[in-house]
Write a protein that holds these residues in place. Sequence first.
Motif, PDB file in Angstrom:
ATOM      1  N   PRO A  14       3.118   0.012   6.763  1.00  0.00           N
ATOM      2  CA  PRO A  14       3.650  -1.351   7.474  1.00  0.00           C
ATOM      3  C   PRO A  14       4.218  -2.302   6.533  1.00  0.00           C
ATOM      4  N   GLU A  15       3.377  -2.881   5.613  1.00  0.00           N
ATOM      5  CA  GLU A  15       3.985  -3.830   4.652  1.00  0.00           C
ATOM      6  C   GLU A  15       5.190  -3.549   4.094  1.00  0.00           C
ATOM      7  N   ARG A  16       6.037  -4.790   3.827  1.00  0.00           N
ATOM      8  CA  ARG A  16       7.265  -4.408   3.086  1.00  0.00           C
ATOM      9  C   ARG A  16       6.904  -4.218   1.800  1.00  0.00           C
ATOM     10  N   GLU A  17       5.993  -4.924   1.066  1.00  0.00           N
ATOM     11  CA  GLU A  17       5.657  -4.729  -0.272  1.00  0.00           C
ATOM     12  C   GLU A  17       5.353  -3.226  -0.772  1.00  0.00           C
ATOM     13  N   PHE A  18       5.139  -2.326   0.265  1.00  0.00           N
ATOM     14  CA  PHE A  18       4.930  -0.948  -0.298  1.00  0.00           C
ATOM     15  C   PHE A  18       6.102  -0.263  -0.513  1.00  0.00           C
ATOM     16  N   GLN A  19       7.077  -0.493   0.539  1.00  0.00           N
ATOM     17  CA  GLN A  19       8.674  -0.030   0.280  1.00  0.00           C
ATOM     18  C   GLN A  19       8.984  -0.536  -1.041  1.00  0.00           C
ATOM     19  N   TYR A  20       8.920  -1.741  -1.307  1.00  0.00           N
ATOM     20  CA  TYR A  20       9.194  -2.114  -2.780  1.00  0.00           C
ATOM     21  C   TYR A  20       8.506  -1.556  -3.887  1.00  0.00           C
ATOM     22  N   LEU A  21       7.291  -1.015  -3.626  1.00  0.00           N
ATOM     23  CA  LEU A  21       6.592  -0.356  -4.857  1.00  0.00           C
ATOM     24  C   LEU A  21       7.123   0.952  -4.780  1.00  0.00           C
ATOM     25  N   ALA A  22       7.468   1.627  -3.708  1.00  0.00           N
ATOM     26  CA  ALA A  22       8.123   3.091  -3.660  1.00  0.00           C
ATOM     27  C   ALA A  22       9.610   2.954  -4.491  1.00  0.00           C
ATOM     28  N   LEU A  23      10.239   1.815  -4.358  1.00  0.00           N
ATOM     29  CA  LEU A  23      11.549   1.852  -4.971  1.00  0.00           C
ATOM     30  C   LEU A  23      11.302   1.441  -6.331  1.00  0.00           C
ATOM     31  N   ASP A  24      10.390   0.608  -6.751  1.00  0.00           N
ATOM     32  CA  ASP A  24      10.155   0.545  -8.121  1.00  0.00           C
ATOM     33  C   ASP A  24       9.683   1.812  -9.009  1.00  0.00           C
ATOM     34  N   TYR A  25       9.022   2.752  -8.215  1.00  0.00           N
ATOM     35  CA  TYR A  25       8.603   3.944  -8.832  1.00  0.00           C
ATOM     36  C   TYR A  25       9.792   4.720  -8.982  1.00  0.00           C
ATOM     37  N   LEU A  26      11.021   4.668  -7.945  1.00  0.00           N
ATOM     38  CA  LEU A  26      11.840   5.689  -8.234  1.00  0.00           C
ATOM     39  C   LEU A  26      12.765   5.279  -9.133  1.00  0.00           C
ATOM     40  N   GLY A  27      12.749   3.759  -9.348  1.00  0.00           N
ATOM     41  CA  GLY A  27      13.834   3.243 -10.088  1.00  0.00           C
ATOM     42  C   GLY A  27      13.192   3.766 -11.676  1.00  0.00           C
ATOM     43  N   LYS A  28      12.013   3.823 -12.094  1.00  0.00           N
ATOM     44  CA  LYS A  28      11.350   4.138 -13.266  1.00  0.00           C
ATOM     45  C   LYS A  28      11.735   5.865 -13.379  1.00  0.00           C
ATOM     46  N   LEU A  29      12.001   6.508 -12.385  1.00  0.00           N
ATOM     47  CA  LEU A  29      12.214   7.973 -12.399  1.00  0.00           C
ATOM     48  C   LEU A  29      13.537   8.581 -12.323  1.00  0.00           C
ATOM     49  N   LYS A  30      14.472   7.555 -12.092  1.00  0.00           N
ATOM     50  CA  LYS A  30      15.776   7.800 -11.638  1.00  0.00           C
ATOM     51  C   LYS A  30      16.434   8.866 -12.262  1.00  0.00           C
TER      52      LYS A  30
END
Length: 219
Positions: free
Chosen positions: A71-87
Amino acid sequence: MQTKTIRIVEQFRKNFDEENAIKMSAYMKCRFPFLGLPKPKRDELSKGFLRKVTKDKMIDWNLVNYLWELPEREFQYLALDYLGKLKKELEKKDISKLEQLIITKSWWDSVDSLAPLVGVLCKKYPELKTEVISNWIISSNIWLKRVSIIFQLKFKDDVDTELLSKAIIANTLTKEFFVNKAIGWALRQYSKFNPDWVKEFISKYPLSPLSVREGSKYL
């Protein structure tokens, strides 16, 4: 779910800051609950986690989806950080997974971080522009429309102007703020590399005042 993932979720939640959470949620029009973790704090907490989960150079979509569902938005940001590192590891079939993220828990913060990943895929697999992006242009979903307009923001002077024109022209009559803003943003960015093209385009088509104002900023 792996222990390290459960641990980072617990670490994020242990650092809950109610005052910040209220402010951050208000900034996002109260669309999402927040833990109140500003980016520097998130980066500090997630640095070790991201280093471990990206070392295999392979995207774990179960991890992405797990974080996206929290639910908390910070976890979507974490997912985006993860994807950004593996783009660089994104594969053609992943476009459907990115599409699902774009249309789920949608707001400008997540969508504008996903757009460059779509750009990475379209650079790698140009056929996606015809197979997928062309459909997003005419989608009823405003966020897919927005991505179809801004996914080339980092392309510099290598923008597919035919596709950009198609995306903009198909949406010139919209009253949707986030689409008109995207049009202006895309034109403004491209004007850094081809101001004459942008100037001519703006004079030729009936764009919204917002799009014109944004697109003309550097002309």
